[in-house]
Design a protein around this motif. Structure first.
Motif, mmCIF file in Angstrom:
data_model
loop_
_atom_site.group_PDB
_atom_site.id
_atom_site.type_symbol
_atom_site.label_atom_id
_atom_site.label_comp_id
_atom_site.label_asym_id
_atom_site.label_seq_id
_atom_site.Cartn_x
_atom_site.Cartn_y
_atom_site.Cartn_z
ATOM 1 N N GLY A 166 0.817 -1.130 -0.113
ATOM 2 C CA GLY A 166 0.070 0.118 0.052
ATOM 3 C C GLY A 166 0.999 1.231 -0.057
ATOM 4 N N PRO A 167 0.031 2.365 0.150
ATOM 5 C CA PRO A 167 1.045 3.847 0.176
ATOM 6 C C PRO A 167 1.722 4.025 1.489
ATOM 7 C CG PRO A 167 -1.519 4.226 0.282
ATOM 8 C CD PRO A 167 -1.280 2.624 0.169
ATOM 9 N N GLN A 168 2.749 4.850 1.318
ATOM 10 C CA GLN A 168 3.305 5.250 2.595
ATOM 11 C C GLN A 168 2.597 6.378 3.249
ATOM 12 O OE1 GLN A 168 7.640 6.135 1.956
ATOM 13 N NE2 GLN A 168 7.925 4.493 0.637
ATOM 14 N N VAL A 169 2.650 6.339 4.283
ATOM 15 C CA VAL A 169 2.011 7.328 5.354
ATOM 16 C C VAL A 169 2.803 8.696 4.769
ATOM 17 C CG1 VAL A 169 1.766 8.347 7.634
ATOM 18 C CG2 VAL A 169 1.579 5.801 7.377
ATOM 19 N N HIS A 218 5.694 9.979 13.391
ATOM 20 C CA HIS A 218 5.977 8.864 13.934
ATOM 21 C C HIS A 218 4.702 7.904 14.362
ATOM 22 C CE1 HIS A 218 8.664 5.544 15.484
ATOM 23 N NE2 HIS A 218 7.865 5.439 16.512
ATOM 24 N N ASP A 219 4.136 8.534 15.119
ATOM 25 C CA ASP A 219 2.627 8.038 15.691
ATOM 26 C C ASP A 219 1.694 7.567 14.456
ATOM 27 O OD1 ASP A 219 3.620 8.216 18.331
ATOM 28 O OD2 ASP A 219 2.188 10.021 18.770
ATOM 29 N N ALA A 220 1.895 8.201 13.426
ATOM 30 C CA ALA A 220 0.867 7.949 12.327
ATOM 31 C C ALA A 220 1.486 6.517 11.662
ATOM 32 C CB ALA A 220 0.792 8.872 11.447
ATOM 33 N N VAL A 221 2.877 6.603 11.541
ATOM 34 C CA VAL A 221 3.368 5.402 11.163
ATOM 35 C C VAL A 221 3.383 4.162 11.912
ATOM 36 C CG1 VAL A 221 5.659 4.218 10.409
ATOM 37 C CG2 VAL A 221 5.043 6.613 9.532
ATOM 38 N N HIS A 222 3.423 4.408 13.323
ATOM 39 C CA HIS A 222 3.011 3.420 14.175
ATOM 40 C C HIS A 222 1.910 2.980 14.047
ATOM 41 C CE1 HIS A 222 3.850 1.336 18.140
ATOM 42 N NE2 HIS A 222 2.700 1.694 18.746
ATOM 43 N N ALA A 223 0.818 3.722 14.149
ATOM 44 C CA ALA A 223 -0.561 3.282 13.695
ATOM 45 C C ALA A 223 -0.566 2.482 12.597
ATOM 46 C CB ALA A 223 -1.532 4.602 13.758
ATOM 47 N N ALA A 224 0.011 2.676 11.381
ATOM 48 C CA ALA A 224 -0.218 2.138 10.238
ATOM 49 C C ALA A 224 0.603 0.800 10.132
ATOM 50 C CB ALA A 224 0.387 2.699 9.061
ATOM 51 N N THR A 225 1.643 0.758 11.240
ATOM 52 C CA THR A 225 2.278 -0.535 11.484
ATOM 53 C C THR A 225 1.384 -1.613 12.339
ATOM 54 O OG1 THR A 225 4.504 0.637 11.540
ATOM 55 C CG2 THR A 225 4.455 -1.539 12.718
ATOM 56 N N LEU A 226 0.735 -0.872 13.523
ATOM 57 C CA LEU A 226 -0.226 -1.663 14.189
ATOM 58 C C LEU A 226 -1.033 -2.398 13.274
ATOM 59 C CD1 LEU A 226 0.009 -0.013 17.622
ATOM 60 C CD2 LEU A 226 1.506 -1.838 16.663
ATOM 61 N N SER A 227 -1.828 -1.463 12.490
ATOM 62 C CA SER A 227 -2.947 -1.830 11.508
ATOM 63 C C SER A 227 -2.407 -3.103 10.776
ATOM 64 C CB SER A 227 -3.230 -0.797 10.885
ATOM 65 O OG SER A 227 -4.369 -1.136 9.849
ATOM 66 N N PHE A 228 -1.143 -3.017 10.116
ATOM 67 C CA PHE A 228 -0.492 -4.017 9.486
ATOM 68 C C PHE A 228 -0.526 -5.202 10.369
ATOM 69 C CE2 PHE A 228 3.068 -6.402 8.184
ATOM 70 C CZ PHE A 228 2.648 -7.035 6.828
#
Length: 172
Positions: A63-66, A109-119
């Motif tokens: 998918g796309p990058q944050v 960083h928090d937005a990427v962390h949220a995307a990571t946890l979603s993955f």
């Protein structure tokens, strides 16, 4: 939730914790502090580790990058193209990461962390044995890529914490 999901979630939560401890309550000038002209700043280290995590998780999720999808590239206003992650940056390029506040850095960083946890919570985690990079011998699986990201993130987060300690000692 699988044990792999639990372990990886805990690892990425630990990265986030060290990142916040390293960045919280620092000014843009403090975040740009470099112990010497060739050293990395806290801002660059956290931006870089977050960009690598964003890049690699987006690739795994296909998918796309944050960074680009949520407009962080524009908000940061760095003199690099949207695909830059900091990999191979020169000392001059490291120095170009300045004027960034803690709120912006931690927001990304928090937005990427949220995307990571979603993955990690999604169906992709069931395919940890999927080959994601054939340029290596043995080829890299999704599981190995995730562990690589955690290891790289923790090294850079630890470096940011160390630079913060040097900054605090220098400021007395």
């Amino acid at each position: 939730m699988t044990i792999a999901t639990e372990l990886l979630t805990d690892a990425f939560d630990r990265v986030r914790e060290v990142v916040h401890e390293s960045v919280d309550n620092l000014t843009p000038e403090q975040l740009a502090y470099r112990p010497d002209p060739g050293a990395n700043s806290i801002a660059w280290l956290v931006w870089h580790l977050t960009r690598i995590q964003d890049d690699h998780i987006a690739d795994l999720a296909q998918g796309p990058q944050v960074w680009t999808e949520q407009g962080w590239h524009e908000r940061f206003g760095l003199p690099f193209g949207p695909g830059a992650t900091g990999y191979g940056h020169s000392a001059r390029q490291v120095g170009a990461v300045h004027g960034i506040g803690a709120e912006l850095l931690l927001g990304y960083h928090d937005a990427v962390h949220a995307a990571t946890l979603s993955f990690l919570a999604g169906p992709g985690i069931a395919h940890l044995d999927r080959i994601v990079d054939t340029r290596w011998n043995p080829p890299v699986t999704a599981a190995v890529r995730l562990i690589s990201v955690v290891c790289d993130d923790l090294q850079h987060a630890g470096q940011a914490a160390y630079v913060r300690g040097l900054l605090e000692r220098a400021q007395g």
